[in-house]
Scaffold this active site. Structure first.
Site, PDB file in Angstrom:
ATOM      1  N   HIS A 150       0.812  -1.233   0.061  1.00  0.00           N
ATOM      2  CA  HIS A 150       0.076  -0.281   0.068  1.00  0.00           C
ATOM      3  C   HIS A 150       1.169   0.855  -0.488  1.00  0.00           C
ATOM      4  O   HIS A 150       0.932   1.630   1.085  1.00  0.00           O
ATOM      5  CB  HIS A 150      -0.568   0.106   1.312  1.00  0.00           C
ATOM      6  CG  HIS A 150      -2.485   1.563   1.270  1.00  0.00           C
ATOM      7  ND1 HIS A 150      -3.739   0.838   1.875  1.00  0.00           N
ATOM      8  CD2 HIS A 150      -1.812   2.060   0.229  1.00  0.00           C
ATOM      9  CE1 HIS A 150      -3.873   1.439   1.482  1.00  0.00           C
ATOM     10  NE2 HIS A 150      -3.305   3.086   0.774  1.00  0.00           N
ATOM     11  N   ASP A 185       1.539   7.081   2.393  1.00  0.00           N
ATOM     12  CA  ASP A 185       1.983   8.093   1.846  1.00  0.00           C
ATOM     13  C   ASP A 185       3.029   8.400   2.695  1.00  0.00           C
ATOM     14  O   ASP A 185       3.486   9.214   3.021  1.00  0.00           O
ATOM     15  CB  ASP A 185       1.159   9.602   1.675  1.00  0.00           C
ATOM     16  CG  ASP A 185       0.123   8.897   0.848  1.00  0.00           C
ATOM     17  OD1 ASP A 185       0.091   8.861  -0.316  1.00  0.00           O
ATOM     18  OD2 ASP A 185      -0.931   8.441   1.650  1.00  0.00           O
ATOM     19  N   GLU A 210     -11.531   3.479   5.356  1.00  0.00           N
ATOM     20  CA  GLU A 210     -10.702   3.940   6.283  1.00  0.00           C
ATOM     21  C   GLU A 210     -11.262   5.343   6.748  1.00  0.00           C
ATOM     22  O   GLU A 210     -11.084   5.256   8.112  1.00  0.00           O
ATOM     23  CB  GLU A 210      -9.616   4.972   4.678  1.00  0.00           C
ATOM     24  CG  GLU A 210      -8.640   6.075   5.310  1.00  0.00           C
ATOM     25  CD  GLU A 210      -7.802   6.184   4.390  1.00  0.00           C
ATOM     26  OE1 GLU A 210      -8.166   6.465   3.376  1.00  0.00           O
ATOM     27  OE2 GLU A 210      -6.581   6.769   4.693  1.00  0.00           O
TER      28      GLU A 210
HETATM   29  N1  ADE Z   1      -4.048   8.636  -1.868  1.00  0.00           N
HETATM   30  C1  ADE Z   1      -3.376   9.338  -1.712  1.00  0.00           C
HETATM   31  N2  ADE Z   1      -2.843   8.420  -0.048  1.00  0.00           N
HETATM   32  C2  ADE Z   1      -4.333   7.701  -0.092  1.00  0.00           C
HETATM   33  C3  ADE Z   1      -5.368   7.464   1.574  1.00  0.00           C
HETATM   34  N3  ADE Z   1      -4.990   7.633   2.197  1.00  0.00           N
HETATM   35  N4  ADE Z   1      -6.557   7.278   1.303  1.00  0.00           N
HETATM   36  C4  ADE Z   1      -6.893   7.661  -0.112  1.00  0.00           C
HETATM   37  N5  ADE Z   1      -6.436   8.016  -1.388  1.00  0.00           N
HETATM   38  C5  ADE Z   1      -5.312   8.312  -1.530  1.00  0.00           C
HETATM   39 ZN    ZN Z   2      -4.053   4.248   0.727  1.00  0.00          ZN
END
Ligand code: ADE
Ligand code: ZN
Length: 339
Positions: free
Chosen positions: A19, A281, A202
């Site tokens: 991820h 990220d 999420e």
């Molecule tokens: N794009 C990049 N990171 C993300 C995340 N955590 N949730 C949704 N879209 C994303």
């Molecule tokens: Zn993501």
């Protein structure tokens, strides 16, 4: 466990990244370098000010900054540099296999063509395969705040490259953009041979996880934090061996949880869910793979057996072949037998 010892153990584990948004690995130093050579002005005067801006109250606040950062990427060399910087970084952390997300629409909507994006990334991934022994898969994500029609255009644009793209995903602003919005394009993507994953649960409710499973027919769920509130869903995930591809430092940074000791991964493991840990990220959330393992293990007081389980789960949930998986299970188990 003592912190240095824990960090040393984590460093030595052969790890899998499942991820990772490549645009989310864009470190401010490289962003400044590429902005300068492409003669693009950034809204920040220094690297320190960029880092200071990375304070988020929710997913959308992060996404606004993340899409702005990606604007400086224009040429194939930029995508190569971004991807190569990421791969050399994770090589130093003993990551041996990566399944990388990229967001084509973030670039094509600015006039950067699909082939520029994918050729730069692909060149770096091949170089890492040959020189760093990192195997890879590539996942193209549809942006869920855009229309299904726009996702169909992206699917069309991807077809000349379908031999090097393994799957499709769904990311960006979750609330208000349920998986069901993309039912047709996921069906069409599968018909072209793409594997399917989606971000769900999420910030959004457990109902979105059900939709990702039942309507999109994904093979694993990105995040899925919200599943524990729904016992029937937990049973479904366990029975169907649907992995949850979790990102603990991301969850803290985006306030999906208040503190790391509230992270659901330990409970998920107890319930028999194939939970795995990744970085999402890392340039924005301050943690690549090792840091995610470390912070989670520390806050939840995970046992060595639980850390080993997380490492094995990631290979299990990956798209490596059965033979490759067996090879890595053995390597992971041999490693844990030596510590
Ligand atoms: N794009 C990049 N990171 C993300 C995340 N955590 N949730 C949704 N879209 C994303
Ligand atoms: Zn993501």
């Amino acid at each position: 466990m003592e912190s240095t010892k824990l960090r040393t153990i984590i460093q030595g584990i052969p790890k899998v990244e499942l991820h990772l948004h490549i645009e989310g690995s864009f470190e401010p130093e490289l962003m400044f370098k590429i902005a300068k050579r492409n003669k693009i002005a950034l809204p920040y005067d220094s690297i320190e000010l960029v880092k200071a801006a990375y304070q988020f109250n929710n997913l959308q606040e992060f996404l606004d900054i993340y899409y702005a950062g990606a604007q400086v990427l224009l040429y194939e060399q930029d995508f190569f540099d971004l991807t190569w910087a990421y791969l050399t970084k994770v090589h130093s952390e003993n990551v041996v296999h990566v399944e990388v997300f990229f967001d084509p629409q973030t670039h094509t909507d600015r006039g950067v063509s699909f082939d520029v994006v994918i050729n730069g990334m692909h060149r770096a991934l091949e170089k890492a395969k040959n020189e760093l022994n990192i195997s890879y898969r590539l996942i193209m994500s549809y942006l869920r705040h855009l229309s299904e029609e726009a996702a169909f255009e992206t699917l069309e644009a991807s077809l000349p490259f379908k031999d090097i793209i393994d799957g499709v995903g769904l990311d960006s602003s979750e609330i208000g953009n349920p998986p069901s919005k993309f039912k047709k394009v996921f069906k069409a993507s599968a018909a072209h041979g793409y594997k399917l994953v989606a971000h769900a649960g999420e910030e959004g409710p457990s109902a979105y996880i059900w939709e990702a499973l039942d309507i999109l027919k994904v093979v694993r769920i990105d995040h899925g934090n919200r599943c524990l509130s729904d016992e029937a869903l937990v049973k479904r995930l366990v029975d169907d061996k649907i992995a949850l591809i979790l990102c603990p430092t991301s969850n803290v940074a985006l306030k999906v949880i208040k503190k790391m000791d509230e992270h659901p991964v330990a409970k998920m493991l107890e319930k028999g869910i194939i939970a795995t840990i990744h970085s999402d990220d890392p340039a924005y959330f301050g943690g690549y793979m090792n840091e995610n393992y470390y912070q989670t293990a520390k806050a939840l007081n995970l046992s060595i057996a639980q850390i080993q389980q997380l490492a094995l789960n990631a290979f299990q949930a990956s798209w490596l072949s059965a033979t490759e998986k067996e090879k890595w299970y053995k390597k992971v188990n041999d490693y844990f037998n030596t510590i």
